[in-house]
Design a protein around this motif. Sequence first.
Motif: not given
Length: 228
Positions: A2-17, A78-81, A87-92
């Motif tokens: 999704s566009d929102l998820a993409t924007a969130q991931l792009q906004g994450v500081d890569q050093a922090v991640l 639950g969207e994998v980015l 992800p682990s099957k326990e992700w829910r």
Amino acid sequence: MSDLATAQLQGVDQAVLRLLREELVTVSRRGYERGLVAGVSGNNSVRIPGTDLVLIKTTGQCQGDMDTADTVVMTLDGEVLEPGRKPSKEWRWHTAIYRVRPDVGAVVHQHPPYAVAFAVANQVPKIVHTAARGHVRRVEMVELLPAGSPELAEVITRMFSDAELRVALMREHGTIAVGPDLRTAYFRTEYLEDNAKVAILAAQIAAMPLDEHVHLAVDRAPLAEDGG
């Protein structure tokens, strides 16, 4: 994605991640090395600060062999980015806990044997020492349901909606610990396991008084000279 998820991931500081991935690997390996989980069991996760994203262990990976490639970013819905990582099957229930508990920054799921022994016996250990009293406070029991199932996630979500709950046993399965950060959640797992171990040992001592059940051999050897 999704566009929102993409924007969130792009906004994450890569050093922090990168640091979060490394910490997830370090904590997971520690749990395996301390015997708190076996094989490819268990899964830990951490909330990415300031987002609705979570970093979790990939499925089928031994925690003792993990590296940063064995982690995956996903949304709380639950969207994998990161395509190609599952992800682990326990992700829910991991993501569900984050949704209902904004105070939780990490979730640790291990299979520590002494705590699991209580869960197999369908018993919750008493809090028997001061460290557990301060860090664990109380323990709840999650009923036996299929691992990774929506039904299990629903029960765990309802239980952890209690903002005071820090740890729980999963019947015949393992433990869940939450905390504001990954190390706090992990250490609560250690305190839970240590409490369970001490509770079992104390029960054994109470059941078998040493003066009645321990018979030392008579030592007829001469006393050793000082200085050896």
